[in-house]
Design an enzyme around this catalytic site. Structure first.
Site, mmCIF file in Angstrom:
data_model
loop_
_atom_site.group_PDB
_atom_site.id
_atom_site.type_symbol
_atom_site.label_atom_id
_atom_site.label_comp_id
_atom_site.label_asym_id
_atom_site.label_seq_id
_atom_site.Cartn_x
_atom_site.Cartn_y
_atom_site.Cartn_z
ATOM 1 N N HIS A 236 44.733 -26.776 62.748
ATOM 2 C CA HIS A 236 43.693 -26.006 62.050
ATOM 3 C C HIS A 236 42.686 -26.850 61.284
ATOM 4 C CE1 HIS A 236 44.903 -21.999 63.059
ATOM 5 N NE2 HIS A 236 46.128 -22.169 62.608
ATOM 6 N N ASP B 60 49.765 -15.821 60.806
ATOM 7 C CA ASP B 60 49.574 -15.384 62.194
ATOM 8 C C ASP B 60 50.471 -14.206 62.535
ATOM 9 O OD1 ASP B 60 47.542 -16.852 63.625
ATOM 10 O OD2 ASP B 60 48.699 -18.634 63.149
ATOM 11 N N ASP C 4 53.758 -40.862 69.767
ATOM 12 C CA ASP C 4 53.487 -42.280 70.058
ATOM 13 C C ASP C 4 52.777 -42.955 68.888
ATOM 14 O OD1 ASP C 4 54.664 -41.954 72.504
ATOM 15 O OD2 ASP C 4 52.814 -42.060 73.682
ATOM 16 N N GLU D 218 55.432 -16.928 65.327
ATOM 17 C CA GLU D 218 54.362 -16.329 64.521
ATOM 18 C C GLU D 218 53.544 -15.319 65.315
ATOM 19 O OE1 GLU D 218 51.681 -19.410 63.134
ATOM 20 O OE2 GLU D 218 51.749 -20.495 65.025
ATOM 21 N N ARG E 94 51.398 -31.094 63.037
ATOM 22 C CA ARG E 94 51.272 -29.805 63.733
ATOM 23 C C ARG E 94 50.249 -30.012 64.832
ATOM 24 N NH1 ARG E 94 50.489 -23.884 61.188
ATOM 25 N NH2 ARG E 94 48.604 -24.727 60.249
#
Ligand code: 3PY
Ligand code: MG
Length: 259
Positions: free
Chosen positions: A47, A176, A86, A150, A72
């Site tokens: 986000h 959400d 990574d 969600e 996230r």
């Protein structure tokens, strides 16, 4: 302080861990947040306007402050999950996981064979190739996988999602979830609370640690009572805003001419 090595084990065991989101894409925000004593960070690539190239520098800053940091990711794509891991993330939070197949795909992207299908590369996590063998040997044990439930579909499939081996935490996104259920504001509260209770029941039945987002730190006691152990509270930007709002209120209250 939580060692990077213990982070997954503690999360899996349902020990309370309190983190916050990082949405300000600068290493200074990461260091300031980590050094405040927050127990882990979650870089919000879903986000916030964090570019892929920035992730690695933000993880580096978290490591300077010896604070575990997960990412996230912006979707379910194995490429984004691999990029975060990574770069040295302690784990990933995969948003909007609504089916058992999506949960299994997240496990496959996060775990190396034989548990999954993650590809090996000489990234920062593997010491740019110097430590690749050691990283491959420990990654499946140390990398945290949290999946977000969600959506209404995720709620319907909670038992199957929570039972997927390789998932460490089922994390509820109340924002959400309320949008997906059409359960907004005070009128939607009972519906949302019932949905959260159902997800928590699914987690308990599967022996899976449960996580939840809160916008501020006022409900940590409630989380404990609900049996939620993995907490993400607010974000660097939200805490900055809250502190500045309270300062602005003091300015107004003490202004010339104020009562
Ligand atoms: C939500 O509330 O939807 C979230 O994803 C919180 O992290
Ligand atoms: Mg969400």
């Amino acid at each position: 302080m939580i060692s990077m090595r213990d982070f997954r084990a503690r999360a899996r065991a349902g020990e309370r861990l309190c983190g916050t989101f990082i949405g300000i894409p600068h290493p200074v925000a990461v260091e300031v947040t980590a050094r405040a004593g927050v127990e882990f960070l979650c870089l919000d690539w879903e986000h916030a306007q964090i570019s892929r190239g920035r992730i690695e520098d933000l993880l580096r800053a978290a490591e300077v402050a010896a604070c575990p940091a997960i990412v996230r990711v912006p979707g379910h794509g194995p490429e984004a999950i691999a990029a975060a891991l990574d770069a040295g993330a302690a784990g990933v939070l995969v948003p909007r996981v609504s089916t058992e197949a999506e949960a299994r795909a997240a496990v496959a992207a996060v775990r190396y064979p034989p548990l999954g299908a993650r590809g090996a590369g000489p990234g920062r996590a593997a010491g740019y190739g110097y430590d690749i063998a050691a990283y491959l040997a420990r990654a499946n044990d140390e990398i945290l996988l949290a999946v977000q439930v969600e959506t209404a579909e995720g709620l319907a499939n909670i038992d199957a999602i929570a039972a997927v081996e390789g998932i460490d935490v089922v994390f509820i996104g109340p924002g959400d979830l309320s949008v997906s259920l059409g359960a907004f504001g005070p009128e939607g509260k009972a519906t949302l609370d019932a949905a959260i209770a159902r997800i928590l029941q699914g987690c308990r039945a599967a022996g899976r640690a449960a996580g939840l987002f809160y916008p501020d730190a006022s409900r940590l006691a409630e989380a404990r009572a609900l049996g939620v152990s993995f907490l993400i509270v607010g974000s660097d930007a939200m805490f900055l805003g809250a502190a500045l709002r309270s300062y602005a209120a003091e300015i107004a209250a003490t202004a010339d001419g104020a009562e």
